[in-house]
Design a protein around this motif. Sequence first.
Motif, PDB file in Angstrom:
ATOM      1  N   MET A   1       0.858  -1.197   0.000  1.00 27.79           N
ATOM      2  CA  MET A   1       0.000   0.000   0.000  1.00 27.79           C
ATOM      3  C   MET A   1       0.887   1.238   0.000  1.00 27.79           C
ATOM      4  O   MET A   1       1.799   1.350   0.816  1.00 27.79           O
ATOM      5  CB  MET A   1      -0.901  -0.005   1.231  1.00 27.79           C
ATOM      6  N   PRO A   2       0.646   2.199  -0.884  1.00 26.16           N
ATOM      7  CA  PRO A   2       1.492   3.393  -0.940  1.00 26.16           C
ATOM      8  C   PRO A   2       1.436   4.177   0.364  1.00 26.16           C
ATOM      9  O   PRO A   2       0.414   4.215   1.048  1.00 26.16           O
ATOM     10  CB  PRO A   2       0.893   4.191  -2.106  1.00 26.16           C
ATOM     11  N   ASN A   3       2.565   4.823   0.703  1.00 28.95           N
ATOM     12  CA  ASN A   3       2.582   5.706   1.863  1.00 28.95           C
ATOM     13  C   ASN A   3       2.183   7.110   1.435  1.00 28.95           C
ATOM     14  O   ASN A   3       1.624   7.310   0.342  1.00 28.95           O
ATOM     15  CB  ASN A   3       3.963   5.673   2.527  1.00 28.95           C
TER      16      ASN A   3
ATOM     17  N   LEU B   1      11.162  11.126  -4.322  1.00 28.49           N
ATOM     18  CA  LEU B   1      10.135  10.758  -3.357  1.00 28.49           C
ATOM     19  C   LEU B   1       9.261   9.624  -3.894  1.00 28.49           C
ATOM     20  O   LEU B   1       8.890   8.710  -3.146  1.00 28.49           O
ATOM     21  CB  LEU B   1       9.275  11.971  -2.998  1.00 28.49           C
ATOM     22  N   LEU B   2       8.967   9.664  -5.174  1.00 26.03           N
ATOM     23  CA  LEU B   2       8.147   8.603  -5.751  1.00 26.03           C
ATOM     24  C   LEU B   2       8.862   7.253  -5.729  1.00 26.03           C
ATOM     25  O   LEU B   2       8.207   6.205  -5.683  1.00 26.03           O
ATOM     26  CB  LEU B   2       7.748   8.972  -7.181  1.00 26.03           C
ATOM     27  N   GLN B   3      10.199   7.257  -5.756  1.00 26.92           N
ATOM     28  CA  GLN B   3      10.935   6.002  -5.615  1.00 26.92           C
ATOM     29  C   GLN B   3      10.636   5.330  -4.278  1.00 26.92           C
ATOM     30  O   GLN B   3      10.781   4.108  -4.140  1.00 26.92           O
ATOM     31  CB  GLN B   3      12.441   6.252  -5.722  1.00 26.92           C
ATOM     32  N   HIS B   4      10.218   6.128  -3.293  1.00 22.95           N
ATOM     33  CA  HIS B   4       9.974   5.607  -1.948  1.00 22.95           C
ATOM     34  C   HIS B   4       8.485   5.529  -1.615  1.00 22.95           C
ATOM     35  O   HIS B   4       8.120   5.236  -0.468  1.00 22.95           O
ATOM     36  CB  HIS B   4      10.695   6.483  -0.927  1.00 22.95           C
ATOM     37  N   ALA B   5       7.631   5.757  -2.595  1.00 22.18           N
ATOM     38  CA  ALA B   5       6.193   5.794  -2.331  1.00 22.18           C
ATOM     39  C   ALA B   5       5.627   4.432  -1.955  1.00 22.18           C
ATOM     40  O   ALA B   5       4.578   4.351  -1.306  1.00 22.18           O
ATOM     41  CB  ALA B   5       5.453   6.352  -3.545  1.00 22.18           C
TER      42      ALA B   5
END
Length: 652
Positions: free
Chosen positions: A1-3, A13-17
Amino acid sequence: MPNRLAAATSPYLLQHADNPVDWQEWGPDAFAEARERGVPVLLSVGYAACHWCHVMAHESFEDEATSVYLNEHFVNVKVDREERPDVDAVYMQATQAMTGQGGWPMTCVLDHDGNPFFAGTYFPDRPRHGQPAFTQVLTALVDAWENRAEEVAGVAERIRAHLQGAVVPAGADPIDAAVLEAAAATTEREFDAVHAGFGGAPKFPPSMTLEFLRRRGPSAVVDRTLEAMARGGIFDQLGGGFARYSVDAGWVVPHFEKMLYDNAQLLGLNARWGTPLGDRVARSTADFLLAELLTEQGAFASALDADSDDGTGHAREGAFYAWTPAQLTGALGDDAAYAADLYAVTDAGTFEDGASTLQLLRDPEDPERAESVRRRLLEARTSRPRPARDDKVVAAWNGLAISGLLDAGLRLSEPAYVEAAVRCAGFVWQTHWVDGRLRRASRDGVVGANAGVLEDYGCLATAYVELAAATADGVWLERARELLDVVVAHFAVGDGAWFDTADDAERLVTRPRDPADNASPSGHSSLTHALLEYAALTGSGEHRELAERSLAAVVEIARRAPRFAGWSLAAAQTALDGPVEVAVVGPDDEARAALTRAARTIPGAVVVAAEPGTPGIALLEARDTVDGRAAAYVCRHLVCERPVTDPALLRG
């Protein structure tokens, strides 16, 4: 589930979503949540092309057990240092003060007011090479927060006081000829006489320092360093463009990420170098920008990643760029041995796992065969999985790209480069200039919310002044003036120096103010160039005075650590020499072009060429042809010598 990073615009930031860590973006909501829960804030700062950021993410932030602990005991905040250089600058200063070094990924733990009480960089998932495991660090920090609150508060207060007091003193004296002479002598003593460049490993491209030395006259330091980089593995011998730095002292093995700010600076510097090798490298680097970093909107993306799929589903640094002898054979057949000799590919390898970076240690005896081999290898490389691209558009770095493309286009007679610079400049103005202020970054043509910082204003204003000179179009001068007006109104310190953020920007633990250059020009030094060049084209005494005060503000850095003031020193050298302004007037023909090319060989000169009577640029006013022939007026402070019609009289 995305944070909570799923709606971010930053590629980093999207690399860590999709991490199980409940990351969120920097902002007041994070600190409000930390207060409500009674936990500290864990701040992780990096950027999309950062190799060790990827490593730490894979080892720790994708790990379920580590993420559960982080989510329970911290409010976790991710920052893209390229979108928020102000946040990065404050906490990097804290990291360096607390650990003696810095780098990315940067890990800081903050109290509810944003004061850091712990800082570090990369932490492994298991104890390694004397470093504790990340989970050990986290456990100790939670214990301190919960059981030694007074100690934590004391550390936070001491670091806060250090950050607020750590200001480079502004000098009272100007950077005069003696300061420049001493700075040049110090720099030349620090030169690596074996491998060229400065220092040991890792070794970074010293673009700004080289430009300072170049403006002083012929320099073996400049020649040897530019040649070493051009022939080394740090330069992509097949597709053009430079990697961020060399991990060794000899420029052989790069850290393979390619950054726009490096390539923009090296593009212009090689074009200004004015040698056949420099011209080749400049063309190749400009072509790399247009082929691999150009966005649909006409601006330039920030970076290419160091890592890519190695063909087995695993990401590996340098997989896209390195070659084994067997791979050469597969791509070239009978020409493989020739290519191995040409590009220094060995059986043992110069990189990892028997692979070699490509170097071109000498000019080929058969240029046609060498070019055929290069093209075939480049074509073969296109079948490899490509490195990811960080496609956000940063205002400052696009300003550097505009300047670099103009240098290459005008000096190499490549109008396509100038056209690309004009298109980029138009996009940045139309998209990033919002309600009379500059925004830092955009992506897919949509501007972000983060305010521009000083380097954005300085680099873009410089680019617009140079566009005005290149195109004789006064609209770019008007836009440069608007940018400079904002800086004077909102960024001034009062002692000749400049804050990195505006007076109405978000309040951080301290207001960053760093005039020293790093991998790219500081906001202070880039602004100084903009002020000087604007004054040269317009005759504005106000802007000339601001530039001189800016230079005085960095005199202590120039004395103590001149390689961290290279771009300011380049400006100071030009200011001391004049600066030289050249107006070339005449019909758009070869005679005017020849005068213009010659004028551009004068180090640091501001050159504008146009038809007589062209409006909008003060340097062109009242300048006319001589007996109907194109003429060049060499001026200082808009006071000109007698016009000349012979290009030989203009050579720098």
